[in-house]
Write a protein that holds these residues in place. Structure first.
Motif, PDB file in Angstrom:
ATOM      1  N   VAL A 283     -41.173 -36.494 -30.650  1.00  0.00           N
ATOM      2  CA  VAL A 283     -40.143 -35.931 -31.339  1.00  0.00           C
ATOM      3  C   VAL A 283     -40.342 -35.631 -32.959  1.00  0.00           C
ATOM      4  O   VAL A 283     -40.123 -36.599 -33.428  1.00  0.00           O
ATOM      5  CB  VAL A 283     -38.846 -36.559 -31.074  1.00  0.00           C
ATOM      6  CG1 VAL A 283     -37.559 -35.569 -31.438  1.00  0.00           C
ATOM      7  CG2 VAL A 283     -38.423 -36.846 -29.562  1.00  0.00           C
TER       8      VAL A 283
ATOM      9  N   ALA B   4     -41.270 -32.461 -28.519  1.00  0.00           N
ATOM     10  CA  ALA B   4     -39.999 -31.452 -29.068  1.00  0.00           C
ATOM     11  C   ALA B   4     -39.936 -31.495 -30.623  1.00  0.00           C
ATOM     12  O   ALA B   4     -40.394 -32.401 -31.048  1.00  0.00           O
ATOM     13  CB  ALA B   4     -38.907 -32.015 -28.418  1.00  0.00           C
TER      14      ALA B   4
ATOM     15  N   ALA C  40     -35.398 -32.647 -27.543  1.00  0.00           N
ATOM     16  CA  ALA C  40     -35.757 -33.729 -27.201  1.00  0.00           C
ATOM     17  C   ALA C  40     -34.824 -34.344 -25.959  1.00  0.00           C
ATOM     18  O   ALA C  40     -35.371 -35.025 -25.136  1.00  0.00           O
ATOM     19  CB  ALA C  40     -35.692 -34.888 -28.371  1.00  0.00           C
TER      20      ALA C  40
ATOM     21  N   LEU D 166     -40.433 -41.011 -32.117  1.00  0.00           N
ATOM     22  CA  LEU D 166     -39.504 -40.653 -32.892  1.00  0.00           C
ATOM     23  C   LEU D 166     -39.377 -40.354 -34.274  1.00  0.00           C
ATOM     24  O   LEU D 166     -39.414 -41.574 -34.999  1.00  0.00           O
ATOM     25  CB  LEU D 166     -38.145 -41.196 -32.211  1.00  0.00           C
ATOM     26  CG  LEU D 166     -36.789 -40.632 -32.853  1.00  0.00           C
ATOM     27  CD1 LEU D 166     -36.234 -39.264 -32.507  1.00  0.00           C
ATOM     28  CD2 LEU D 166     -35.512 -41.672 -32.466  1.00  0.00           C
TER      29      LEU D 166
END
Length: 230
Positions: free
Chosen positions: A10, A34, A40, A54
């Motif tokens: 992400v 994403a 995501a 992340l």
């Protein structure tokens, strides 16, 4: 042959996202990616990744808000990979349940090592272990017993409690406030000096070289990590 764990990247920066993808694909992992929080969450719901890399600076939502969502809805381990260097951001991410925090720019070999560790602990259920080995130290959580090179080590109740909290989640940074809250209680969660004294005592009793700790390591301003993998 068992399928490799699936990772979700992400990250809104296309260059960094590509760098991450190349690194983890070369290591044999299946990868989804994403660029926004919305993408995501949708992809995570479909693919159920085992681990999420992340970024916090997403265009449509702060990445900190996603940590608990990933943990609750997918059970995924979460490693934050962010340019935010502020200690409070690291503490917040760990308190929300992130398994680790890596600051950009990062070394890809270190990233892959963190990924392997997080996945291994997720699969084997490290939180439920009763016997943890780190170097020549053995921590028996069921019997509240600590041994070094086969010899019993006497610890005070607080020393043992801090070590046990680290041993329950080995190789993860546990925040100062979380350790203080668990061992001393919520009223003492800002008394970091209490924790420093206990950790210094533990290092004297457990480290090969207390002046150069390799067993209980420090993330400055954030917390401590019990190192079981080298």
């Amino acid at each position: 042959m068992a399928a490799q764990p699936r990772l979700l990247i992400v990250e809104d920066d296309a260059h960094i996202r590509r760098l991450l993808r190349v690194a983890v694909e070369r290591a044999g992992y299946a990868v989804g990616e994403a660029a926004t929080a919305r993408e995501a969450l949708s992809l995570a719901d479909i693919d159920k990744p085992e681990l999420v890399l992340l970024d916090l600076g997403l265009p449509d939502r702060d990445g900190l808000e996603l940590i608990q969502l990933f943990r609750v809805h997918t059970g995924a381990a979460v490693i934050v990979v962010s340019a935010r260097e502020d200690t409070s951001e690291k503490v917040a991410a760990l308190d929300l349940g992130a398994d680790d925090y890596l600051t950009k720019p990062f070394d890809t070999e270190e990233l892959l090592a963190r990924v392997r560790t997080a996945l291994r602990h997720r699969v084997t259920g490290e939180a439920g272990r009763t016997l943890v080995a780190a170097d020549d130290v053995e921590i028996d959580l069921e019997r509240r017993r600590v041994r070094r090179s086969g010899e019993d080590v006497h610890l005070s109740p607080k020393e043992y409690d801090v070590l046990a909290e680290l041993a329950k989640r080995p190789d993860r940074v546990i925040g100062h406030r979380q350790l203080l809250r668990t061992v001393w209680g919520p009223a003492q969660e800002n008394q970091v000096d209490y924790l420093r004294i206990i950790v210094r005592n533990l290092r004297q009793k457990l480290e090969r070289d207390p002046a150069r700790p390799a067993l209980i390591t420090n993330e400055p301003g954030v917390g401590y990590r019990l190192v079981t993998e080298t």
